[in-house]
Write a protein that holds these residues in place. Structure first.
Motif, PDB file in Angstrom:
ATOM      1  N   LEU A   1      -1.931  12.166   8.121  1.00  0.00           N
ATOM      2  CA  LEU A   1      -1.547  10.803   8.485  1.00  0.00           C
ATOM      3  C   LEU A   1      -0.813  10.793   9.817  1.00  0.00           C
TER       4      LEU A   1
ATOM      5  N   GLY B   1      -3.146   4.960   1.682  1.00  0.00           N
ATOM      6  CA  GLY B   1      -3.169   3.509   1.812  1.00  0.00           C
ATOM      7  C   GLY B   1      -3.735   2.787   0.602  1.00  0.00           C
TER       8      GLY B   1
ATOM      9  N   THR C   1       6.587   6.834   5.209  1.00  0.00           N
ATOM     10  CA  THR C   1       6.462   5.383   5.110  1.00  0.00           C
ATOM     11  C   THR C   1       6.420   4.748   6.496  1.00  0.00           C
TER      12      THR C   1
ATOM     13  N   PHE D   1       1.439   5.492   0.729  1.00  0.00           N
ATOM     14  CA  PHE D   1       1.018   6.648   1.511  1.00  0.00           C
ATOM     15  C   PHE D   1       0.473   7.717   0.586  1.00  0.00           C
ATOM     16  N   PRO D   2      -0.323   8.683   1.047  1.00  0.00           N
ATOM     17  CA  PRO D   2      -0.821   8.798   2.419  1.00  0.00           C
ATOM     18  C   PRO D   2      -2.165   8.109   2.635  1.00  0.00           C
TER      19      PRO D   2
ATOM     20  N   ARG E   1       0.847  -1.204   0.000  1.00  0.00           N
ATOM     21  CA  ARG E   1       0.000   0.000   0.000  1.00  0.00           C
ATOM     22  C   ARG E   1       0.876   1.245   0.000  1.00  0.00           C
TER      23      ARG E   1
ATOM     24  N   CYS F   1       0.899   2.809  11.462  1.00  0.00           N
ATOM     25  CA  CYS F   1      -0.561   2.819  11.546  1.00  0.00           C
ATOM     26  C   CYS F   1      -1.147   1.497  11.064  1.00  0.00           C
ATOM     27  N   GLU F   2      -0.611   0.996   9.974  1.00  0.00           N
ATOM     28  CA  GLU F   2      -1.110  -0.251   9.403  1.00  0.00           C
ATOM     29  C   GLU F   2      -0.908  -1.412  10.371  1.00  0.00           C
TER      30      GLU F   2
ATOM     31  N   LYS G   1       3.016   5.436   7.951  1.00  0.00           N
ATOM     32  CA  LYS G   1       2.026   4.579   7.279  1.00  0.00           C
ATOM     33  C   LYS G   1       2.105   3.146   7.788  1.00  0.00           C
ATOM     34  N   GLN G   2       3.318   2.605   7.861  1.00  0.00           N
ATOM     35  CA  GLN G   2       3.470   1.221   8.300  1.00  0.00           C
ATOM     36  C   GLN G   2       3.112   1.056   9.776  1.00  0.00           C
TER      37      GLN G   2
END
Length: 338
Positions: free
Chosen positions: A209, A51, A175, A48-49, A46, A181-182, A178-179
């Motif tokens: 984000l 996803g 990144t 950013f931002p 996926r 949060c994921e 993002k990771q």
């Protein structure tokens, strides 16, 4: 018969530039050393931002290759100047004589094992951002269910004089967020740390984000470098760092550590630069004739650049620059010789 243009590098920049050149009436010859087109984007899950799935960006490009001659598992054997053209010989035995070459050689990920203090390649629970993305894409292995505390280390191999790279890799901060949060969304009970020098959330919706990471996901941001990683008898990690905001050392026990490996020049770039007698900067990336005024042009007649061959780029920047390079090549080839 349409004129050929050689494009070296089959990542998103090379694919997009080839498509634009085809639309302008040329026949691109796209050369990729790996077994498949797509570059790093093909590996990512996926983006950013927002996803969005990486395949929703890459798949339409790969499905639109009509009119493009492309070769995978193929390297450049030689490039020589012959009067006003370039003669490009490929490892598959083919050759092309063209007036324009576009270098879209992209980047390599910094080799995290060079930062020995982080324990990559020594401790199995220390992984890179690319490896975590692989697991997001393929499905997390069972040991992820045992993770209760995870840390993300920013700027691994970037902004680091000792690593030979003073430059920011541009995408590592966002990144990491993002990771983080994921991971938190997949495993809500996990405690997540981000260790950063300073956050460079420069793009549109990047700050949103970051706020989501703080407010909705409860990510714990620690300003300071990780100084040492060790392992206990059970295989868990001891992570030592300094919180520079509070001026105190930290020692946190973790189940996993993710290193945000930055962008390094593609390994084949220096040899290609030597073949064409073009400039490489002290950071190892190709040098355009003007970073501001002509970012897609080189100092050599008929040689052009796009994407991360000249430095770290986001995907939108890469695709925009690929289109700009195609237009620059079109303008060059249509300009009467002096």
């Amino acid at each position: 018969m349409s004129e050929n243009v050689v494009v070296i590098g089959g990542g998103p920049a090379g694919i997009e530039a080839s498509r634009r050149l085809r639309d302008l009436g040329y026949t691109p010859i796209l050369v990729e050393k790996e077994p498949a087109l797509g570059g790093h984007l093909a590996r990512w899950d996926r983006l950013f931002p927002d996803g969005v799935e990486a395949r929703t960006v890459l798949d339409p490009m790969l499905q639109d290759l009509d009119g493009i001659k492309y070769f995978t598992d193929t390297e450049i054997s030689s490039i020589n100047r012959l009067k006003d053209t370039w003669v490009v010989k490929l490892s598959n035995g083919l050759s092309a004589q063209v007036r324009a070459i576009l270098l879209t050689t992209g980047f390599d990920l910094f080799k995290a094992e060079k930062k020995e203090e982080y324990g990559y390649g020594i401790y199995e629970r220390v992984i890179t951002n690319a490896e975590l993305e692989d697991w997001f894409k393929a499905g997390a292995p069972p040991q992820f269910d045992q993770v209760r505390t995870i840390g993300f280390v920013h700027c691994v191999g970037s902004r680091d004089e000792k690593a030979g790279n003073r430059q920011c890799s541009k995408v590592c901060c966002v990144t990491a967020v993002k990771q983080a949060c994921e991971f938190k969304e997949k495993y809500p009970e996990v405690t997540v740390y981000c260790f950063y020098m300073d956050l460079r959330m420069f793009g549109r919706k990047f700050e949103d984000l970051y706020l989501k990471a703080q407010k909705d996901c409860g990510i714990r941001f620690v300003r300071g470098r990780v100084s040492e990683v060790s392992e206990d008898i059970d295989g868990r990690l001891f992570v030592k760092a300094e919180d520079t905001l509070f001026g105190k050392p930290l020692k946190i026990k973790m189940d996993m550590l993710v290193l945000m490996a930055g962008m390094a020049p593609s390994a084949g770039t220096p040899e290609l630069a030597r073949m064409m007698n073009i400039s490489v900067g002290e950071d190892g990336f190709l040098v355009p004739s003007s970073i501001v005024g002509a970012p897609c042009s080189s100092s050599r007649e008929g040689v052009f650049f796009a994407g991360a061959s000249t430095g770290p780029k986001t995907i939108p920047e890469t695709l925009s620059e690929a289109s700009a390079a195609a237009l620059a090549i079109d303008r060059y080839l249509k300009t009467p010789a002096k």
